[in-house]
Design an enzyme around this catalytic site. Structure first.
Site, PDB file in Angstrom:
ATOM      1  N   HIS A  48      -7.274   7.584  18.153  1.00 37.43           N
ATOM      2  CA  HIS A  48      -6.783   8.164  16.890  1.00 37.43           C
ATOM      3  C   HIS A  48      -7.994   8.359  15.985  1.00 37.43           C
ATOM      4  O   HIS A  48      -8.306   7.538  15.128  1.00 37.43           O
ATOM      5  CB  HIS A  48      -5.759   7.245  16.233  1.00 37.43           C
ATOM      6  CG  HIS A  48      -5.430   7.678  14.835  1.00 37.43           C
ATOM      7  ND1 HIS A  48      -4.783   8.862  14.560  1.00 37.43           N
ATOM      8  CD2 HIS A  48      -5.686   7.117  13.632  1.00 37.43           C
ATOM      9  CE1 HIS A  48      -4.648   8.999  13.247  1.00 37.43           C
ATOM     10  NE2 HIS A  48      -5.197   7.954  12.662  1.00 37.43           N
ATOM     11  N   ARG A 103     -20.566   1.588  11.344  1.00 37.40           N
ATOM     12  CA  ARG A 103     -19.422   1.301  12.195  1.00 37.40           C
ATOM     13  C   ARG A 103     -19.269  -0.193  12.463  1.00 37.40           C
ATOM     14  O   ARG A 103     -18.164  -0.729  12.445  1.00 37.40           O
ATOM     15  CB  ARG A 103     -19.530   2.058  13.526  1.00 37.40           C
ATOM     16  CG  ARG A 103     -18.315   1.784  14.399  1.00 37.40           C
ATOM     17  CD  ARG A 103     -18.242   2.669  15.596  1.00 37.40           C
ATOM     18  NE  ARG A 103     -19.294   2.364  16.544  1.00 37.40           N
ATOM     19  CZ  ARG A 103     -19.422   2.950  17.719  1.00 37.40           C
ATOM     20  NH1 ARG A 103     -18.574   3.894  18.066  1.00 37.40           N
ATOM     21  NH2 ARG A 103     -20.396   2.628  18.529  1.00 37.40           N
ATOM     22  N   ASN A 123     -12.634  -5.374   9.908  1.00 36.60           N
ATOM     23  CA  ASN A 123     -11.273  -5.307  10.453  1.00 36.60           C
ATOM     24  C   ASN A 123     -11.002  -6.410  11.470  1.00 36.60           C
ATOM     25  O   ASN A 123      -9.870  -6.885  11.580  1.00 36.60           O
ATOM     26  CB  ASN A 123     -11.001  -3.916  11.017  1.00 36.60           C
ATOM     27  CG  ASN A 123     -10.648  -2.965   9.894  1.00 36.60           C
ATOM     28  OD1 ASN A 123      -9.619  -3.147   9.249  1.00 36.60           O
ATOM     29  ND2 ASN A 123     -11.518  -2.012   9.611  1.00 36.60           N
ATOM     30  N   ARG A 177     -12.896   2.460   5.616  1.00 35.61           N
ATOM     31  CA  ARG A 177     -14.338   2.732   5.621  1.00 35.61           C
ATOM     32  C   ARG A 177     -14.745   3.174   4.216  1.00 35.61           C
ATOM     33  O   ARG A 177     -14.130   4.054   3.627  1.00 35.61           O
ATOM     34  CB  ARG A 177     -14.664   3.850   6.607  1.00 35.61           C
ATOM     35  CG  ARG A 177     -16.147   4.079   6.800  1.00 35.61           C
ATOM     36  CD  ARG A 177     -16.383   5.339   7.606  1.00 35.61           C
ATOM     37  NE  ARG A 177     -16.047   5.163   9.009  1.00 35.61           N
ATOM     38  CZ  ARG A 177     -16.904   4.788   9.960  1.00 35.61           C
ATOM     39  NH1 ARG A 177     -18.164   4.547   9.648  1.00 35.61           N
ATOM     40  NH2 ARG A 177     -16.518   4.665  11.207  1.00 35.61           N
ATOM     41  N   ASP A 224      -0.504  12.236  15.025  1.00 34.64           N
ATOM     42  CA  ASP A 224      -1.256  13.331  15.652  1.00 34.64           C
ATOM     43  C   ASP A 224      -0.324  14.176  16.528  1.00 34.64           C
ATOM     44  O   ASP A 224      -0.387  15.402  16.528  1.00 34.64           O
ATOM     45  CB  ASP A 224      -2.394  12.746  16.494  1.00 34.64           C
ATOM     46  CG  ASP A 224      -3.225  11.750  15.697  1.00 34.64           C
ATOM     47  OD1 ASP A 224      -3.716  12.124  14.625  1.00 34.64           O
ATOM     48  OD2 ASP A 224      -3.349  10.590  16.142  1.00 34.64           O
ATOM     49  N   VAL A 229      -1.264   0.566  12.762  1.00 35.68           N
ATOM     50  CA  VAL A 229      -1.447   1.820  12.028  1.00 35.68           C
ATOM     51  C   VAL A 229      -2.817   1.822  11.346  1.00 35.68           C
ATOM     52  O   VAL A 229      -3.492   2.847  11.272  1.00 35.68           O
ATOM     53  CB  VAL A 229      -0.320   1.990  10.975  1.00 35.68           C
ATOM     54  CG1 VAL A 229      -0.552   3.224  10.112  1.00 35.68           C
ATOM     55  CG2 VAL A 229       1.042   2.076  11.663  1.00 35.68           C
ATOM     56  N   ARG A 234       1.859  16.242  14.275  1.00 29.63           N
ATOM     57  CA  ARG A 234       1.074  17.323  13.680  1.00 29.63           C
ATOM     58  C   ARG A 234       0.858  18.447  14.702  1.00 29.63           C
ATOM     59  O   ARG A 234       0.938  19.628  14.369  1.00 29.63           O
ATOM     60  CB  ARG A 234      -0.289  16.785  13.236  1.00 29.63           C
ATOM     61  CG  ARG A 234      -0.223  15.957  11.969  1.00 29.63           C
ATOM     62  CD  ARG A 234      -1.520  15.195  11.738  1.00 29.63           C
ATOM     63  NE  ARG A 234      -1.537  14.579  10.420  1.00 29.63           N
ATOM     64  CZ  ARG A 234      -2.428  13.664  10.040  1.00 29.63           C
ATOM     65  NH1 ARG A 234      -3.369  13.253  10.878  1.00 29.63           N
ATOM     66  NH2 ARG A 234      -2.389  13.168   8.817  1.00 29.63           N
ATOM     67  N   GLY A 282       0.812  -1.219   0.000  1.00 31.70           N
ATOM     68  CA  GLY A 282       0.000   0.000   0.000  1.00 31.70           C
ATOM     69  C   GLY A 282       0.840   1.261   0.000  1.00 31.70           C
ATOM     70  O   GLY A 282       2.071   1.215  -0.064  1.00 31.70           O
TER      71      GLY A 282
HETATM   72  P1  NDP Z   1      -2.600   3.028   3.054  1.00 30.22           P
HETATM   73  O1  NDP Z   1      -1.279   2.377   3.032  1.00 30.22           O
HETATM   74  O2  NDP Z   1      -2.717   4.433   2.575  1.00 30.22           O
HETATM   75  O3  NDP Z   1      -3.245   2.968   4.523  1.00 30.22           O
HETATM   76  C1  NDP Z   1      -3.230   1.796   5.275  1.00 30.22           C
HETATM   77  C2  NDP Z   1      -3.972   1.979   6.561  1.00 30.22           C
HETATM   78  O4  NDP Z   1      -3.351   2.980   7.354  1.00 30.22           O
HETATM   79  C3  NDP Z   1      -5.428   2.425   6.389  1.00 30.22           C
HETATM   80  O5  NDP Z   1      -6.219   1.635   7.260  1.00 30.22           O
HETATM   81  C4  NDP Z   1      -5.405   3.845   6.843  1.00 30.22           C
HETATM   82  O6  NDP Z   1      -6.614   4.220   7.472  1.00 30.22           O
HETATM   83  C5  NDP Z   1      -4.356   3.793   7.907  1.00 30.22           C
HETATM   84  N1  NDP Z   1      -3.872   5.093   8.390  1.00 30.22           N
HETATM   85  C6  NDP Z   1      -3.618   5.395   9.680  1.00 30.22           C
HETATM   86  N2  NDP Z   1      -3.216   6.633   9.834  1.00 30.22           N
HETATM   87  C7  NDP Z   1      -3.213   7.165   8.617  1.00 30.22           C
HETATM   88  C8  NDP Z   1      -2.907   8.438   8.136  1.00 30.22           C
HETATM   89  N3  NDP Z   1      -2.551   9.411   8.923  1.00 30.22           N
HETATM   90  N4  NDP Z   1      -2.988   8.675   6.826  1.00 30.22           N
HETATM   91  C9  NDP Z   1      -3.375   7.695   5.999  1.00 30.22           C
HETATM   92  N5  NDP Z   1      -3.703   6.461   6.401  1.00 30.22           N
HETATM   93  C10 NDP Z   1      -3.628   6.194   7.703  1.00 30.22           C
HETATM   94  O7  NDP Z   1      -3.665   2.150   2.268  1.00 30.22           O
HETATM   95  P2  NDP Z   1      -3.576   1.429   0.863  1.00 30.22           P
HETATM   96  O8  NDP Z   1      -4.985   1.136   0.490  1.00 30.22           O
HETATM   97  O9  NDP Z   1      -2.651   2.120  -0.069  1.00 30.22           O
HETATM   98  O10 NDP Z   1      -2.846   0.058   1.209  1.00 30.22           O
HETATM   99  C11 NDP Z   1      -3.378  -0.896   2.044  1.00 30.22           C
HETATM  100  C12 NDP Z   1      -2.698  -2.196   1.725  1.00 30.22           C
HETATM  101  O11 NDP Z   1      -3.038  -3.103   2.736  1.00 30.22           O
HETATM  102  C13 NDP Z   1      -3.121  -2.801   0.402  1.00 30.22           C
HETATM  103  O12 NDP Z   1      -1.951  -3.161  -0.314  1.00 30.22           O
HETATM  104  C14 NDP Z   1      -3.919  -4.045   0.805  1.00 30.22           C
HETATM  105  O13 NDP Z   1      -3.748  -5.103  -0.094  1.00 30.22           O
HETATM  106  C15 NDP Z   1      -3.270  -4.342   2.141  1.00 30.22           C
HETATM  107  N6  NDP Z   1      -4.013  -5.134   3.092  1.00 30.22           N
HETATM  108  C16 NDP Z   1      -3.311  -6.150   3.665  1.00 30.22           C
HETATM  109  C17 NDP Z   1      -3.876  -6.959   4.603  1.00 30.22           C
HETATM  110  C18 NDP Z   1      -3.073  -8.061   5.173  1.00 30.22           C
HETATM  111  O14 NDP Z   1      -1.868  -8.005   5.146  1.00 30.22           O
HETATM  112  N7  NDP Z   1      -3.694  -9.086   5.707  1.00 30.22           N
HETATM  113  C19 NDP Z   1      -5.277  -6.760   5.020  1.00 30.22           C
HETATM  114  C20 NDP Z   1      -5.915  -5.628   4.404  1.00 30.22           C
HETATM  115  C21 NDP Z   1      -5.288  -4.847   3.474  1.00 30.22           C
HETATM  116  P3  NDP Z   1      -7.780   5.043   6.696  1.00 30.22           P
HETATM  117  O15 NDP Z   1      -8.271   4.098   5.637  1.00 30.22           O
HETATM  118  O16 NDP Z   1      -8.759   5.344   7.757  1.00 30.22           O
HETATM  119  O17 NDP Z   1      -7.086   6.247   6.126  1.00 30.22           O
END
Ligand code: NDP
Length: 328
Positions: free
Chosen positions: A187, A98, A105, A92, A159, A129, A162, A14
């Protein structure tokens, strides 16, 4: 030479993962003399992209990076893990209640908690995270009865950072002059950034600012809604700053807080400051030798009490909801 530390990152393919892995591999997580093995855990759809990231990591020829393993099997991903960064989560989506968010999750963090319980190293440290981070951490912790509960933490360091940056801008100070800032609670939008014990170049921050309206109407909402402001400006959510905060959180936990300062971490409450025992809430903490302690004895004024209680109430409701869903 030191034995390599095993670092597991979930959601490695991600946005945050991409910003995080290169800094772990270059020594920013644990220190410039600590070799690392990386374990990238992804869901099956994410494996190919994770392989691409691993190719780029290889191409950096980082002297500290010993090996990289990529897997979609949590038992393999957490095998021997000393540090686990749980980044991947179910975001979400529009119209999602919720309860749906928490149960989606739960389907990720409960099995990961069990896999950590069964496979990680004895000294495992976990940072969640992926949102809702505090409650995801609670779910993982409940599924890992053999791991001391205090090893499960949630990230409020972004936070915290920031808030430092906003306070520095307001007071014209350097960020390095700001100490003892606290994020309390969840958070989420209810989090409470507290400057009443913070110091700006040795002076009390709240007295220096001396503007409760700025606190209530500008500072707190700016910090709490910063994520949305970044999405608005960048067209994508914060990734590099979130990765940076994850690095800071683990680095501080492992290497200690500076004398005369503290940090903020989401940790299982021991009942301090009236926060019910067991919920994962953010506190002011000092760290030393890989352990953290809640800063005790702070005077909590009326302004702070109301806001801490509101955020803690949200955490209680999330805990009750995941309990009802059988996730803890
Ligand atoms: P990101 O890498 O951008 O974000 C990942 C998580 O971090 C989200 O839940 C996001 O929450 C959270 N987060 C916490 N603080 C922050 C912040 N300040 N700013 C942004 N995000 C924050 O998400 P991507 O969609 O790019 O990547 C997620 C990856 O996770 C994908 O590659 C997916 O395949 C993988 N994944 C792996 C799993 C596993 O290993 N079993 C399970 C689920 C997903 P929020 O959405 O609220 O911003």
């Amino acid at each position: 030479t030191r034995t390599p530390v095993n670092v597991t990152v979930t959601g490695a393919a991600g946005q945050i993962g991409y910003a995080l892995l290169f800094r772990i591999a270059s020594g920013h997580l644990l220190g410039p003399d600590v070799p690392v093995n990386l374990r990238l855990l992804e869901i099956p759809q994410g494996l190919k992209a994770a392989e691409g990231t691993a190719m780029e990591l290889d191409d950096c020829a980082f002297p500290l990076l010993r090996n990289i393993e990529i897997t979609d099997d949590a038992n393999v991903g957490f095998a021997g893990a000393n540090v686990a960064l749980l980044v991947g989560a179910r975001p979400r989506t529009k119209g999602m209640e919720r309860g749906d968010l928490l149960s989606a999750n739960g389907g990720i963090f409960k099995p990961q908690g069990k896999a950590i319980n069964d496979n990680a190293a004895d000294d495992i440290k976990v940072l969640v995270v992926g949102n809702p981070a505090n409650t995801n951490a609670l779910i993982a912790q409940a599924a890992a009865p053999d791991v001391p509960a205090e090893r499960f933490t949630a990230m409020t360091r972004l936070d915290h950072n920031r808030a430092i940056s906003q306070l520095a801008a307001k007071t014209g100070a350097a960020v390095s002059d700001i100490k003892k800032l606290t994020i309390w609670g969840n958070h989420s939008a209810t989090q409470y950034p507290d400057i009443f014990h913070a110091e700006v170049a040795g002076k009390n921050a709240a007295e220096l600012v001396n503007d409760e309206a700025w606190l209530a109407d500008t500072f707190i909402p700016t910090v709490a809604k910063r994520g949305a402001a970044i999405i608005e400006a960048r067209g994508a959510s914060s990734a590099a700053s979130a990765a940076n905060a994850a690095i800071d959180h683990i680095h501080t936990w492992v290497n200690g807080t500076a004398a005369g300062d503290w940090t903020s971490m989401g940790i299982p409450s021991d009942g301090s400051y009236g926060v019910p025992e067991g919920i994962i809430s953010s506190f002011p903490v000092t760290t030393k030798d890989g352990k953290y302690e809640i800063v005790q004895g702070l005077d909590i004024n009326e302004f702070s009490r109301t806001r801490i209680d509101a955020s803690v109430q949200e955490l209680i409701e999330e805990r009750d909801a995941v309990r009802e869903l059988g996730l803890i």
